[in-house]
Motif scaffolding. Structure first.
Motif, PDB file in Angstrom:
ATOM      1  N   GLY A 170       0.811  -1.528   0.216  1.00  0.00           N
ATOM      2  CA  GLY A 170       0.080   0.088  -0.093  1.00  0.00           C
ATOM      3  C   GLY A 170       1.027   1.216  -0.281  1.00  0.00           C
ATOM      4  O   GLY A 170       0.603   2.194  -1.174  1.00  0.00           O
ATOM      5  N   LEU A 171       2.068   1.226   0.301  1.00  0.00           N
ATOM      6  CA  LEU A 171       3.038   2.159   0.554  1.00  0.00           C
ATOM      7  C   LEU A 171       3.414   2.733  -0.329  1.00  0.00           C
ATOM      8  O   LEU A 171       3.072   4.146  -1.248  1.00  0.00           O
ATOM      9  N   ARG A 174       0.269   3.635  -3.308  1.00  0.00           N
ATOM     10  CA  ARG A 174      -0.246   4.978  -3.224  1.00  0.00           C
ATOM     11  C   ARG A 174       0.995   6.073  -2.342  1.00  0.00           C
ATOM     12  O   ARG A 174       0.901   6.832  -2.517  1.00  0.00           O
ATOM     13  N   TRP A 179      -0.686   6.856   1.556  1.00  0.00           N
ATOM     14  CA  TRP A 179      -0.770   5.754   2.686  1.00  0.00           C
ATOM     15  C   TRP A 179      -0.708   6.604   4.492  1.00  0.00           C
ATOM     16  O   TRP A 179      -1.631   5.579   5.257  1.00  0.00           O
TER      17      TRP A 179
END
Length: 247
Positions: A170-171, A174, A179
């Motif tokens: 996710g980091l 995004r 995040w």
């Protein structure tokens, strides 16, 4: 939401009366970290996707040749049931399930999920939700000194899972700002469901969270608390407060 004020930090009970010298082993996807009770020194060596438990023990025993211990706590980067790994870690080599840790160390061993071990060392009484922000999402609850490992990472959340939004994927997908917003949303969702007195953020990516923007009752943890959690596993009250030990 009803909350209790955290109690005073519990003492590490039993270490003196039991005469234990506890070695804590914190296994991670990048490093293995070691500390002995009664000492401040932390020793470490590199891990990685090729590290098997036998290879780890070979390096570990050489590194601590001048240390003596009578009990061992192991923080394992994966699910643990009754003191045994349920499967091999995602970021390490194979062979962890069924490995004889007690035989390899030559001492009694308590093996616990690494997030649960850090959670146990982070508590000050009351109820605490620990979220480990790293490659994935580690999670555990501590209630009045009793730790309960949790597997929240792969529960459905929005279009995917919690881990898809706040883990390393996710980091990278995004970016840092988005995040951080996702982490705050996940904290709010889990707080509403579990109603802990406080939330502690640990793991390598917790440092990316701006402490001044954290909600009330949410604080950044310290990876060094994993060692304190490993010592607390051997409290003289631990048989009634912690998951079953390994061999």
């Amino acid at each position: 939401m009803n909350r209790r004020a955290p109690a005073q930090s519990p003492k590490i009970l039993g270490l003196k009366t039991l005469g234990l010298k506890i070695l804590v082993v914190d296994i991670g996807g990048t490093h293995v970290k070691l500390r002995l009770s009664g000492q401040e020194e932390v020793r470490r060596f590199d891990s990685g996707p090729e590290m098997t438990p036998a290879a780890m023990m070979k390096t570990l025993l050489k590194l601590i040749g001048d240390w003596s211990y009578t009990a061992v706590s192991v923080g394992y980067p994966g699910p643990v049931l009754h003191g045994r790994p349920l499967h091999d870690p995602v970021n390490l080599g194979a062979g962890w399930m069924g490995f004889d840790f007690a035989g390899a160390f030559g001492a009694p061993v308590k093996l616990i999920n690494d997030a649960a071990m850090q959670a146990l060392g982070s508590g000050h009484g009351g109820s605490l939700l620990f979220l480990g922000l790293g490659t994935g999402l580690g999670s555990a609850m501590v209630v009045d000194g009793r730790v309960e490992p949790m597997e929240l990472a792969h529960l459905p959340y929005r279009k995917h899972t919690f881990e898809d939004y706040v883990g390393l994927r996710g980091l990278k997908k995004r970016g840092k700002k988005r995040w951080i917003r996702e982490v705050l949303r996940v904290i709010a969702a889990l707080e509403a469901a579990l109603e802990p007195d406080e939330v502690v953020l640990g793991g390598g990516n917790a440092a990316l969270m701006p402490s001044q923007d954290l909600p009330a009752h949410v604080r950044l943890g310290d990876n060094a608390n994993a060692f304190l959690g490993g010592f607390r596993l051997w409290d003289d009250l631990s048989a009634a407060r912690t998951p079953k030990a390994g061999p």
